[in-house]
Design a protein around this motif. Structure first.
Motif, PDB file in Angstrom:
ATOM      1  N   ALA A 124     -22.978 -65.206  60.451  1.00 18.04           N
ATOM      2  CA  ALA A 124     -23.971 -64.308  59.848  1.00 18.04           C
ATOM      3  C   ALA A 124     -23.365 -63.443  58.754  1.00 18.04           C
ATOM      4  CB  ALA A 124     -24.576 -63.418  60.928  1.00 18.04           C
ATOM      5  N   THR A 125     -22.141 -63.730  58.339  1.00 17.84           N
ATOM      6  CA  THR A 125     -21.485 -62.946  57.300  1.00 17.84           C
ATOM      7  C   THR A 125     -22.283 -63.004  56.008  1.00 17.84           C
ATOM      8  OG1 THR A 125     -19.348 -63.448  58.280  1.00 17.84           O
ATOM      9  CG2 THR A 125     -19.340 -62.665  56.012  1.00 17.84           C
ATOM     10  N   GLY A 126     -22.522 -61.836  55.415  1.00 16.82           N
ATOM     11  CA  GLY A 126     -23.263 -61.776  54.168  1.00 16.82           C
ATOM     12  C   GLY A 126     -24.768 -61.748  54.337  1.00 16.82           C
ATOM     13  N   THR A 127     -25.249 -61.676  55.562  1.00 14.12           N
ATOM     14  CA  THR A 127     -26.690 -61.624  55.808  1.00 14.12           C
ATOM     15  C   THR A 127     -27.035 -60.294  56.476  1.00 14.12           C
ATOM     16  OG1 THR A 127     -26.540 -62.605  58.009  1.00 14.12           O
ATOM     17  CG2 THR A 127     -26.743 -64.112  56.153  1.00 14.12           C
ATOM     18  N   GLN A 128     -28.326 -60.062  56.713  1.00 11.90           N
ATOM     19  CA  GLN A 128     -28.757 -58.842  57.371  1.00 11.90           C
ATOM     20  C   GLN A 128     -28.386 -58.831  58.851  1.00 11.90           C
ATOM     21  OE1 GLN A 128     -30.101 -56.152  56.003  1.00 11.90           O
ATOM     22  NE2 GLN A 128     -29.961 -57.074  53.984  1.00 11.90           N
ATOM     23  N   GLU A 129     -28.148 -60.014  59.431  1.00  7.39           N
ATOM     24  CA  GLU A 129     -27.836 -60.103  60.854  1.00  7.39           C
ATOM     25  C   GLU A 129     -26.354 -59.918  61.156  1.00  7.39           C
ATOM     26  OE1 GLU A 129     -29.558 -62.853  59.363  1.00  7.39           O
ATOM     27  OE2 GLU A 129     -31.417 -61.755  59.724  1.00  7.39           O
ATOM     28  N   CYS A 130     -25.531 -59.652  60.157  1.00  8.37           N
ATOM     29  CA  CYS A 130     -24.093 -59.536  60.392  1.00  8.37           C
ATOM     30  C   CYS A 130     -23.784 -58.291  61.234  1.00  8.37           C
ATOM     31  CB  CYS A 130     -23.334 -59.496  59.075  1.00  8.37           C
ATOM     32  SG  CYS A 130     -23.583 -58.004  58.114  1.00  8.37           S
ATOM     33  N   TYR A 131     -22.582 -58.261  61.791  1.00 13.59           N
ATOM     34  CA  TYR A 131     -22.171 -57.131  62.638  1.00 13.59           C
ATOM     35  C   TYR A 131     -21.909 -55.909  61.779  1.00 13.59           C
ATOM     36  CZ  TYR A 131     -19.255 -54.150  65.486  1.00 13.59           C
ATOM     37  OH  TYR A 131     -18.726 -53.063  66.143  1.00 13.59           O
ATOM     38  N   ASN A 132     -22.502 -54.806  62.175  1.00 12.39           N
ATOM     39  CA  ASN A 132     -22.261 -53.518  61.518  1.00 12.39           C
ATOM     40  C   ASN A 132     -21.757 -52.540  62.569  1.00 12.39           C
ATOM     41  OD1 ASN A 132     -23.249 -54.204  58.884  1.00 12.39           O
ATOM     42  ND2 ASN A 132     -25.291 -54.203  59.777  1.00 12.39           N
ATOM     43  N   PRO A 133     -20.539 -52.045  62.432  1.00 15.92           N
ATOM     44  CA  PRO A 133     -20.010 -51.133  63.444  1.00 15.92           C
ATOM     45  C   PRO A 133     -20.775 -49.822  63.481  1.00 15.92           C
ATOM     46  CG  PRO A 133     -18.501 -51.322  61.604  1.00 15.92           C
ATOM     47  CD  PRO A 133     -19.597 -52.302  61.363  1.00 15.92           C
ATOM     48  N   LYS A 134     -20.508 -49.023  64.483  1.00 11.58           N
ATOM     49  CA  LYS A 134     -21.319 -47.845  64.736  1.00 11.58           C
ATOM     50  C   LYS A 134     -21.113 -46.721  63.748  1.00 11.58           C
ATOM     51  CE  LYS A 134     -18.206 -45.873  68.130  1.00 11.58           C
ATOM     52  NZ  LYS A 134     -18.070 -45.391  69.456  1.00 11.58           N
ATOM     53  N   GLY A 135     -20.544 -46.820  62.670  1.00  9.85           N
ATOM     54  CA  GLY A 135     -20.528 -45.768  61.666  1.00  9.85           C
ATOM     55  C   GLY A 135     -20.987 -46.303  60.334  1.00  9.85           C
ATOM     56  N   SER A 136     -21.370 -47.543  60.301  1.00  4.06           N
ATOM     57  CA  SER A 136     -21.722 -48.208  59.056  1.00  4.06           C
ATOM     58  C   SER A 136     -23.044 -47.687  58.510  1.00  4.06           C
ATOM     59  CB  SER A 136     -21.830 -49.708  59.310  1.00  4.06           C
ATOM     60  OG  SER A 136     -22.354 -50.347  58.187  1.00  4.06           O
ATOM     61  N   TRP A 137     -23.136 -47.668  57.190  1.00  2.62           N
ATOM     62  CA  TRP A 137     -24.379 -47.264  56.545  1.00  2.62           C
ATOM     63  C   TRP A 137     -25.493 -48.255  56.841  1.00  2.62           C
ATOM     64  CZ3 TRP A 137     -24.986 -42.647  54.485  1.00  2.62           C
ATOM     65  CH2 TRP A 137     -23.876 -41.946  54.058  1.00  2.62           C
ATOM     66  N   PHE A 138     -25.125 -49.492  57.130  1.00  3.69           N
ATOM     67  CA  PHE A 138     -26.122 -50.539  57.316  1.00  3.69           C
ATOM     68  C   PHE A 138     -26.542 -50.711  58.765  1.00  3.69           C
ATOM     69  CE2 PHE A 138     -23.575 -51.666  53.588  1.00  3.69           C
ATOM     70  CZ  PHE A 138     -24.564 -51.521  52.638  1.00  3.69           C
ATOM     71  N   ASN A 139     -25.937 -49.968  59.671  1.00  5.85           N
ATOM     72  CA  ASN A 139     -26.313 -50.049  61.079  1.00  5.85           C
ATOM     73  C   ASN A 139     -27.647 -49.334  61.263  1.00  5.85           C
ATOM     74  OD1 ASN A 139     -26.518 -50.029  63.850  1.00  5.85           O
ATOM     75  ND2 ASN A 139     -24.369 -49.521  64.177  1.00  5.85           N
ATOM     76  N   PRO A 140     -28.650 -50.004  61.836  1.00  3.18           N
ATOM     77  CA  PRO A 140     -29.958 -49.362  61.975  1.00  3.18           C
ATOM     78  C   PRO A 140     -29.949 -48.173  62.928  1.00  3.18           C
ATOM     79  CG  PRO A 140     -29.966 -51.528  62.992  1.00  3.18           C
ATOM     80  CD  PRO A 140     -28.658 -51.375  62.308  1.00  3.18           C
ATOM     81  N   ALA A 141     -29.046 -48.146  63.899  1.00  6.65           N
ATOM     82  CA  ALA A 141     -28.948 -47.017  64.829  1.00  6.65           C
ATOM     83  C   ALA A 141     -28.013 -45.979  64.226  1.00  6.65           C
ATOM     84  CB  ALA A 141     -28.426 -47.494  66.178  1.00  6.65           C
ATOM     85  N   LYS A 142     -28.557 -45.030  63.505  1.00  8.17           N
ATOM     86  CA  LYS A 142     -27.749 -44.018  62.830  1.00  8.17           C
ATOM     87  C   LYS A 142     -27.160 -43.044  63.848  1.00  8.17           C
ATOM     88  CE  LYS A 142     -28.623 -45.408  58.690  1.00  8.17           C
ATOM     89  NZ  LYS A 142     -27.682 -46.279  58.099  1.00  8.17           N
ATOM     90  N   ARG A 143     -25.937 -42.619  63.580  1.00  2.90           N
ATOM     91  CA  ARG A 143     -25.258 -41.671  64.447  1.00  2.90           C
ATOM     92  C   ARG A 143     -25.215 -40.313  63.748  1.00  2.90           C
ATOM     93  NH1 ARG A 143     -22.586 -44.216  69.025  1.00  2.90           N
ATOM     94  NH2 ARG A 143     -21.959 -42.082  69.333  1.00  2.90           N
ATOM     95  N   ASN A 144     -25.306 -39.271  64.516  1.00  2.00           N
ATOM     96  CA  ASN A 144     -25.230 -37.924  63.961  1.00  2.00           C
ATOM     97  C   ASN A 144     -23.815 -37.400  64.201  1.00  2.00           C
ATOM     98  OD1 ASN A 144     -25.822 -35.523  62.832  1.00  2.00           O
ATOM     99  ND2 ASN A 144     -27.130 -34.775  64.486  1.00  2.00           N
ATOM    100  N   TRP A 145     -22.907 -37.918  63.455  1.00  2.00           N
ATOM    101  CA  TRP A 145     -21.517 -37.534  63.619  1.00  2.00           C
ATOM    102  C   TRP A 145     -21.145 -36.454  62.620  1.00  2.00           C
ATOM    103  CZ3 TRP A 145     -18.708 -42.880  63.634  1.00  2.00           C
ATOM    104  CH2 TRP A 145     -18.965 -43.519  64.838  1.00  2.00           C
ATOM    105  N   LYS A 146     -20.290 -35.565  63.053  1.00  2.00           N
ATOM    106  CA  LYS A 146     -19.697 -34.627  62.117  1.00  2.00           C
ATOM    107  C   LYS A 146     -18.465 -35.302  61.550  1.00  2.00           C
ATOM    108  CE  LYS A 146     -21.087 -30.265  64.147  1.00  2.00           C
ATOM    109  NZ  LYS A 146     -20.613 -29.017  64.726  1.00  2.00           N
ATOM    110  N   LYS A 147     -18.377 -35.351  60.255  1.00  2.00           N
ATOM    111  CA  LYS A 147     -17.241 -36.011  59.625  1.00  2.00           C
ATOM    112  C   LYS A 147     -15.977 -35.152  59.716  1.00  2.00           C
ATOM    113  CE  LYS A 147     -19.476 -39.567  58.142  1.00  2.00           C
ATOM    114  NZ  LYS A 147     -19.286 -40.867  58.666  1.00  2.00           N
ATOM    115  N   VAL A 148     -16.144 -33.845  59.615  1.00  2.00           N
ATOM    116  CA  VAL A 148     -15.003 -32.937  59.672  1.00  2.00           C
ATOM    117  C   VAL A 148     -15.334 -31.821  60.647  1.00  2.00           C
ATOM    118  CG1 VAL A 148     -13.572 -31.345  58.327  1.00  2.00           C
ATOM    119  CG2 VAL A 148     -14.442 -33.409  57.257  1.00  2.00           C
ATOM    120  N   GLU A 149     -14.376 -31.492  61.480  1.00  2.00           N
ATOM    121  CA  GLU A 149     -14.553 -30.373  62.398  1.00  2.00           C
ATOM    122  C   GLU A 149     -13.548 -29.294  62.019  1.00  2.00           C
ATOM    123  OE1 GLU A 149     -14.080 -29.646  67.106  1.00  2.00           O
ATOM    124  OE2 GLU A 149     -15.074 -31.484  66.458  1.00  2.00           O
ATOM    125  N   ILE A 150     -14.040 -28.126  61.657  1.00  2.00           N
ATOM    126  CA  ILE A 150     -13.182 -27.052  61.179  1.00  2.00           C
ATOM    127  C   ILE A 150     -12.485 -26.392  62.370  1.00  2.00           C
ATOM    128  CG2 ILE A 150     -13.142 -24.851  59.953  1.00  2.00           C
ATOM    129  CD1 ILE A 150     -15.631 -25.834  58.462  1.00  2.00           C
TER     130      ILE A 150
END
Length: 156
Positions: A124-150
């Motif tokens: 599925a490489t190069g298609t919409q069905e390819c694997y997107n890890p949990k921080g990817s912009w293309f992953n439909p399940a968006k995570r609310n992560w803080k990128k930097v913690e002061i």
């Protein structure tokens, strides 16, 4: 092969209605760039014998009159947008002379497969069905992560 037969094969392979329609199409440009595509779809199927078809619809041919490394070839089901990963492992072994057993011959035998055996799928490489890890912009399940913690110093 005569020129008229060659041109008729070109038109029928592309699915166009006329030769002029073929020459102004995207398929013509792709056949010019990918010489193997033209050779496998137009010239070679006339010379070899069809050995089998896999579950994706790819056709496998063999011609024992050719030199050793050119005896076996594949004509993909989707002639103009083919994926190399659509060749199952059994047929890959046959195409590359790893074994001489045609998978169409031993598919009917009750082969015991190991418990870890997974069914073959097209990459599925190069298609919409390819694997997107949990921080990817293309992953439909968006995570609310803080990128930097002061860092806060401890309170005294």
């Amino acid at each position: 092969m005569s020129l008229t037969k060659y041109l008729n094969n070109l038109v029928s392979t592309s699915g166009k209605k006329s030769l002029a329609g073929f020459f102004v199409s995207w398929e013509f440009a792709k056949m010019i760039v990918d010489g193997n595509l033209m050779h496998n779809n137009v010239v070679r199927p006339q010379s070899g014998a069809q050995v089998g078809i896999d579950k994706f619809g790819n056709k496998y041919f063999e011609d024992n009159e050719e030199s050793y490394a050119r005896r076996r070839w594949i004509v993909f089901a989707d002639k103009f947008d083919y994926k190399i990963s659509s060749i199952p492992p059994e047929w890959h072994g046959w195409l590359n002379y790893i074994n001489d057993y045609k998978p169409s011959d031993y598919e009917t035998i009750d082969n015991k497969k190991p418990m870890y055996h997974a069914e073959w799928t097209i990459s599925a490489t190069g298609t919409q069905e390819c694997y997107n890890p949990k921080g990817s912009w293309f992953n439909p399940a968006k995570r609310n992560w803080k990128k930097v913690e002061i860092w806060q110093p401890p309170q005294v």
